[in-house]
Design a protein around this motif. Structure first.
Motif, short mmCIF file in Angstrom:
data_model
loop_
_atom_site.label_atom_id
_atom_site.label_comp_id
_atom_site.label_asym_id
_atom_site.label_seq_id
_atom_site.Cartn_x
_atom_site.Cartn_y
_atom_site.Cartn_z
N ILE A 185 4.52 -6.70 0.16
CA ILE A 185 3.33 -6.63 1.02
C ILE A 185 2.22 -5.85 0.32
N PHE A 186 2.56 -4.73 -0.28
CA PHE A 186 1.57 -3.94 -1.00
C PHE A 186 0.92 -4.74 -2.13
N LYS A 188 0.85 -8.09 -2.53
CA LYS A 188 0.13 -9.24 -1.99
C LYS A 188 -1.24 -8.84 -1.42
N SER A 189 -1.28 -7.63 -0.83
CA SER A 189 -2.53 -7.16 -0.22
C SER A 189 -3.48 -6.54 -1.24
N GLY A 190 -3.02 -6.37 -2.46
CA GLY A 190 -3.87 -5.80 -3.50
C GLY A 190 -3.81 -4.29 -3.59
N ILE A 191 -3.07 -3.65 -2.69
CA ILE A 191 -2.95 -2.19 -2.75
C ILE A 191 -2.05 -1.78 -3.91
#
Length: 252
Positions: A185-186, A188-191
């Motif tokens: 998730i991190f 994929k979200s760019g974080i």
């Protein structure tokens, strides 16, 4: 104050068994457990004690006993502070500073003591360690916070699943699955940026380092059964961690 009353054989054996039980349940090596039990017995002039320790049980006897004593170990964790405290009691017994009743009472107190640190301190330590492991494995500083958060959440799942479910290795599998999911998730979200480094750093608090160390030390001390069984447990734990991550990676 130590009295002149000589302890009975049953009292000495009770102290030996309780000391061995506490040490084995909290991460001590097999040979250390046996050595401590034999030293305590020798301190009360039982010079030929015999102990046989495996990760799941303790058998102990001295020549004067009609039958050996046995205790089964069903729960094991890691609390080296308890191991150190039992060693301290053993040394005090050897030097004559404690009576048999005082030693038994202190061992009961050690057994009843909970973890020195609260759950949230453990989670905080695991989270910080996850971020530091990411840097150690040549990850980038911009991934430090994602690894810190991922490792902390994964360790929370590990603690609570370990208490709720008795199935061995289940907590490690689900926790590593959660770690992999959050890391994805991190990224994929760019974080987050380097998925592999975030996952590697975050699962390190789950890795069975003490089990591996104890397995090697027991093998080197000649305790082949204990060494191989602890090595097998460490392998299965590592397999559960890897499987949880692999499930996520296969979908990613």
């Amino acid at each position: 104050m130590k009295t002149m009353t000589e302890p009975s054989l049953e009292e000495v054996v009770d102290v030996c068994m309780l000391a061995g039980k506490i040490m084995l349940q909290n991460g001590a090596e097999t040979y250390r457990v046996e050595d401590t039990m034999m030293r305590i017995a020798a301190s009360y002039n039982y010079l030929e004690p015999h102990s046989y320790v495996t990760p799941t049980g303790i058998i102990f006897t001295v020549d004067q006993m009609e039958a050996p004593r046995f205790i089964r170990i069903t729960e094991r964790s890691t609390d080296l502070e308890k191991v150190a405290k039992v060693n301290s009691v053993s040394r005090k017994i050897s030097s004559g500073e404690l009576t048999i009743d005082e030693a038994y009472e202190q061992l009961l107190q050690i057994e009843a003591t909970k973890h020195a640190y609260s759950i949230w301190w453990q989670v905080a330590a695991a989270a910080i360690a996850s971020g530091c492991f990411l840097i150690m494995f040549k990850g980038e500083w911009r991934d430090f916070f994602p690894a810190l958060l991922t490792g902390g959440i994964g360790f929370i799942f590990f603690i609570y699943l370990s208490r709720m479910v008795d199935i061995k290795f289940f907590a490690e599998f689900i926790s590593s699955f959660v770690i992999g999911f959050i890391a994805v998730i991190f990224v994929k979200s760019g974080i987050g940026h380097e998925l592999d480094k975030i996952i590697i750093g975050s699962v390190m608090p789950l890795v069975p380092g003490l089990l591996i160390t104890n397995a090697v030390r027991d093998l080197m001390a000649g305790h082949l059964l204990s060494g191989l069984s602890k090595g097998a447990e460490a392998f299965l734990t590592a397999f559960a961690i890897g499987s949880g991550v692999a499930v996520i990676i296969s979908f990613y």
